[in-house]
Scaffold this motif. Sequence first.
Motif, mmCIF file in Angstrom:
data_model
loop_
_atom_site.group_PDB
_atom_site.id
_atom_site.type_symbol
_atom_site.label_atom_id
_atom_site.label_comp_id
_atom_site.label_asym_id
_atom_site.label_seq_id
_atom_site.Cartn_x
_atom_site.Cartn_y
_atom_site.Cartn_z
ATOM 1 N N ILE A 105 19.474 23.243 -14.643
ATOM 2 C CA ILE A 105 18.688 22.919 -15.832
ATOM 3 C C ILE A 105 19.610 22.993 -17.033
ATOM 4 O O ILE A 105 20.481 23.865 -17.103
ATOM 5 C CB ILE A 105 17.514 23.915 -15.992
ATOM 6 N N ASP A 161 19.423 23.380 -21.126
ATOM 7 C CA ASP A 161 18.653 23.684 -22.335
ATOM 8 C C ASP A 161 19.497 23.221 -23.514
ATOM 9 O O ASP A 161 20.545 23.786 -23.794
ATOM 10 C CB ASP A 161 18.390 25.193 -22.407
ATOM 11 N N MET A 190 19.640 33.246 -17.296
ATOM 12 C CA MET A 190 20.302 31.955 -17.127
ATOM 13 C C MET A 190 20.868 31.822 -15.722
ATOM 14 O O MET A 190 20.780 30.751 -15.097
ATOM 15 C CB MET A 190 21.398 31.783 -18.180
ATOM 16 N N VAL A 197 20.487 27.894 -15.526
ATOM 17 C CA VAL A 197 20.416 27.203 -16.812
ATOM 18 C C VAL A 197 21.786 27.182 -17.474
ATOM 19 O O VAL A 197 22.491 28.204 -17.523
ATOM 20 C CB VAL A 197 19.401 27.893 -17.750
ATOM 21 N N MET A 218 12.631 31.283 -21.399
ATOM 22 C CA MET A 218 13.188 30.214 -20.571
ATOM 23 C C MET A 218 12.285 29.901 -19.389
ATOM 24 O O MET A 218 11.922 28.747 -19.151
ATOM 25 C CB MET A 218 14.594 30.605 -20.094
ATOM 26 N N ILE A 220 10.260 26.380 -18.836
ATOM 27 C CA ILE A 220 10.554 25.569 -17.648
ATOM 28 C C ILE A 220 9.288 25.317 -16.851
ATOM 29 O O ILE A 220 9.043 24.203 -16.362
ATOM 30 C CB ILE A 220 11.624 26.263 -16.786
ATOM 31 N N TYR A 240 17.143 18.074 -16.626
ATOM 32 C CA TYR A 240 18.592 18.018 -16.400
ATOM 33 C C TYR A 240 19.229 16.662 -16.704
ATOM 34 O O TYR A 240 20.125 16.562 -17.533
ATOM 35 C CB TYR A 240 18.909 18.404 -14.945
#
Length: 322
Positions: free
Chosen positions: A19, A21, A84, A89, A284, A288, A307
Amino acid sequence: MAAPLAAQEESRPEAPPPIIDVHFHATLESSSLGDPICPNPQQFLALDPRDAPGGFFGWSQEDCSPRLYPAPPGEYLSTLVAEMERLNVTAVVFGDPESVRAYQQAAPDRMIAGTTFTSEPDTDKAAELRRLEDLFTDGGFKVMGEIGLQYQGLSPSDPSVDEYFALAERLDIPVAIHMGTGGSGRANVLMPTFRASLGDPLLLEDLLARHPNLRVQIMHAGYPMIDNLLALLQANAYVHVDIAGLIWSYPIEEVNRYIERIVDAGFGDRVMFGTDQVAWPGLMAHSISIIQNAEYLSPQQKRDILYNNAARFLRIGSEVDN
């Protein structure tokens, strides 16, 4: 007796899909300790000017699950990095160079550096342009942002800041511009130069005409100016949006309506995931989940938002994740 190494490798859980961010803040540890919040509150409160301004946020205080909490003092960055890693992420982190580098040191493979210019009236513009060019050519910085001209009462097309955008175009650096709502109900008290009208995405048109090769990320998807946003996206294929901030700070029904409108209009390949992360590590996973649970999005559209669109916009790899 310990299991053989091969068996240990097989038993490890598979990493979740990657992913990106695109809207993250290098918040200093001392200022990262916000109050607990309920994401996606259902009401934005009216206030009476006779009352004390109180807290910064105008959203209603509700009971919710999950409630998002700040990390314990001294543990914000380490907790954030752990999240993360768990969620796989990578983030574009905005802030002053020193703070951004501290984040990079904490997780070198998960932080993409971003910083912006100072546009105060007494700024030495030539020196500021040299500083930025050094950061983007030799300092490892990849995105110019967050550009908060709206808070200064300036349009992104204002000639006084045009040289900074010219630099970004020349260096082929994408720019991330705050557009949309702000002020949290107290703009007139706390930030009197802020103008909601300057969040209109169509204010980018003159800038894009002067710099036709500029890659632009409209932060907060220009919420709530959806019609003007769609007009701009149709006219300018290099423009993308992030859904940061919007995704957790408005009622979930409104969030889904806004994203769905962009996707249904044919711009699903322009929407990029973001959080506007500033204080709550659990933000997060919550943000998501909103995309993952969106029934109006196909599995491929979800992967594009989480993504693929950002990977293409940032040019950080040629692999498309399906």
